[in-house]
Design an enzyme around this catalytic site. Structure first.
Site, PDB file in Angstrom:
ATOM      1  N   SER A 160       0.830  -1.196   0.000  1.00 16.47           N
ATOM      2  CA  SER A 160       0.000   0.000   0.000  1.00 16.47           C
ATOM      3  C   SER A 160       0.876   1.263   0.000  1.00 16.47           C
ATOM      4  O   SER A 160       1.751   1.404  -0.852  1.00 16.47           O
ATOM      5  CB  SER A 160      -0.966  -0.024   1.184  1.00 16.47           C
ATOM      6  OG  SER A 160      -1.985   0.931   1.044  1.00 16.47           O
ATOM      7  N   ASP A 282      -9.046  -6.210  -5.029  1.00 15.89           N
ATOM      8  CA  ASP A 282      -8.740  -4.998  -4.263  1.00 15.89           C
ATOM      9  C   ASP A 282      -9.840  -3.965  -4.479  1.00 15.89           C
ATOM     10  O   ASP A 282     -10.074  -3.509  -5.592  1.00 15.89           O
ATOM     11  CB  ASP A 282      -7.390  -4.432  -4.699  1.00 15.89           C
ATOM     12  CG  ASP A 282      -6.883  -3.323  -3.793  1.00 15.89           C
ATOM     13  OD1 ASP A 282      -7.704  -2.700  -3.092  1.00 15.89           O
ATOM     14  OD2 ASP A 282      -5.666  -3.073  -3.785  1.00 15.89           O
ATOM     15  N   HIS A 310      -7.025  -6.035  -0.708  1.00 14.16           N
ATOM     16  CA  HIS A 310      -5.974  -5.019  -0.682  1.00 14.16           C
ATOM     17  C   HIS A 310      -4.753  -5.425   0.138  1.00 14.16           C
ATOM     18  O   HIS A 310      -3.695  -4.833  -0.021  1.00 14.16           O
ATOM     19  CB  HIS A 310      -6.559  -3.716  -0.119  1.00 14.16           C
ATOM     20  CG  HIS A 310      -5.594  -2.572  -0.118  1.00 14.16           C
ATOM     21  ND1 HIS A 310      -5.043  -2.057  -1.274  1.00 14.16           N
ATOM     22  CD2 HIS A 310      -5.067  -1.836   0.910  1.00 14.16           C
ATOM     23  CE1 HIS A 310      -4.225  -1.059  -0.969  1.00 14.16           C
ATOM     24  NE2 HIS A 310      -4.222  -0.904   0.336  1.00 14.16           N
TER      25      HIS A 310
END
Length: 368
Positions: A160, A282, A310
């Site tokens: 991320s 995601d 995610h």
């Protein structure tokens, strides 16, 4: 804004882990068979996830001297040094090394030297004398930790927003990085945007909301569908544990008003071999951006994980650990060919990118 916090959530129960023992001079708080370092918030004792408890018991603080002073910095250190390049695990926005509670032990079982490092301003470091937590300070802090303790080119893994941290670091200190692993990368946000212009009082109000249990619960449910409420609550407690440290609000506001990470112009300067991992489902970062990132990094390979959201390293730890292990242990001649399928049934894209991929919002060649 694409940047999102990782929520510290977990995934499907990973394979059984061996008993982890870590002996050092830390002061420990013993609770229900786990020795927790005493600098962790006491709420760690309420966490039920056994993998989070085991990894929390291994967290320690080491002194890192950098431009803003000396910070006792939290991390999980490797059990032993290996011949292969060390793998350094970062975490996402407003998160901690506990993200890696499922995958880290599997990587160690695969014979890799693993570090899990808390990024300055988040995690469990001692920020009693609060340094600046802007991008330059985070970069300098990571470099000094690397130059003091790791001292060898590393495989830098960023999930991320941690991908933005990894890209920024690799461009500024290429000699410290052997290769990159970017997981569901949040690298196309233009920093914190308008949040950087908020009055401090408003910024603190927003940060208070960020720590709230309802918002954290929502983030867990967004990252992982179909979780029992009891599991969501436990993972929420794991994800917000660091928020209970007294300096968390100040550090988060400091980062917010500093402007945050904007690495869009740096991506084209990444020269390291790169593995991009992306969860097919995601709901936070569009998969098209993963394809775009693969197009813009010359030496990149893209792997898609089916039925995954995610945070693949929590939801699919066995797959992620295998992909990272194969990536670390392979050389250029062992690269997987384009459009092939790996042993974990993950589609592969390598080589030159064409614009037709960008028009396909769902799948790439080789996916099922």
């Amino acid at each position: 804004m694409l940047t999102s916090f990782s929520a510290g959530a977990g995934g499907a129960p990973p394979p059984a882990l061996t008993n982890l023992k870590w002996l050092n001079s830390r002061r420990l708080r013993i609770w229900a068979g786990c020795d927790f370092p005493d600098f962790l918030p006491k709420q760690v004792e309420k966490i039920k996830d056994p993998y989070a408890r085991k990894l929390a018991s291994r967290i320690e603080r080491i002194p890192v001297n950098f431009s803003k002073g000396c910070v006792m910095s939290s991390c999980v250190m490797p059990k032993e040094q290996k011949e292969t390049n060390p793998v350094v695990l970062l975490h996402g926005f407003d998160s901690t090394c506990l993200e890696w509670r499922y995958t880290l032990p599997l990587l160690e079982e695969a014979g890799l030297e693993i570090w899990a490092v808390d990024i300055l301003g988040w995690g469990f470091s001692d920020l009693g004398r609060l340094p600046s937590c802007d991008v330059a300070s985070k970069r300098d802090h990571l470099y000094q930790l690397w130059s003091t303790y790791i001292k060898r080119p590393m495989v830098l893994v960023g999930p991320s927003l941690g991908s933005a941290v990894a890209i920024d670091f690799s461009v500024h200190y290429p000699e410290a990085v052997d290769s990159l692993v970017l997981i569901d990368a949040s690298v196309y946000a233009e920093g914190t945007g308008k949040l950087a212009t908020l009055p401090k009082a408003v910024a603190y109000a927003g940060v208070y909301l960020l720590k709230s249990i309802p918002l954290r619960l929502y983030a867990v449910s967004l990252a992982f569908n179909g979780l029992p409420l009891s599991t969501c609550i436990d993972w929420t407690n794991i994800g917000r544990l660091h928020c209970l440290l007294p300096w968390w609000e100040d550090a988060t506001v400091n980062f917010m008003i500093s402007g945050g990470y904007n690495v869009i112009d740096q991506i084209k300067h990444v020269k390291h071999k790169t593995l991009i991992i992306w969860g097919e489902d995601d709901q936070i970062i569009d998969y098209k951006l993963g394809v775009r990132l693969h197009c813009e990094i010359p030496s990149a390979t893209l792997r898609q994980i089916p039925q995954c959201g995610h945070i693949p390293h929590v939801q699919k730890p066995d797959v992620v650990s295998r992909l990272i292990t194969e990536f670390v242990q392979s050389d250029q001649s062992q690269r997987v060919k384009p459009d092939s399928v790996s042993t974990v049934s993950v589609p592969v894209i390598t080589g030159t990118c064409t614009s037709r991929y960008l028009s396909d919002p769902i799948r790439l060649p080789g996916s099922t």
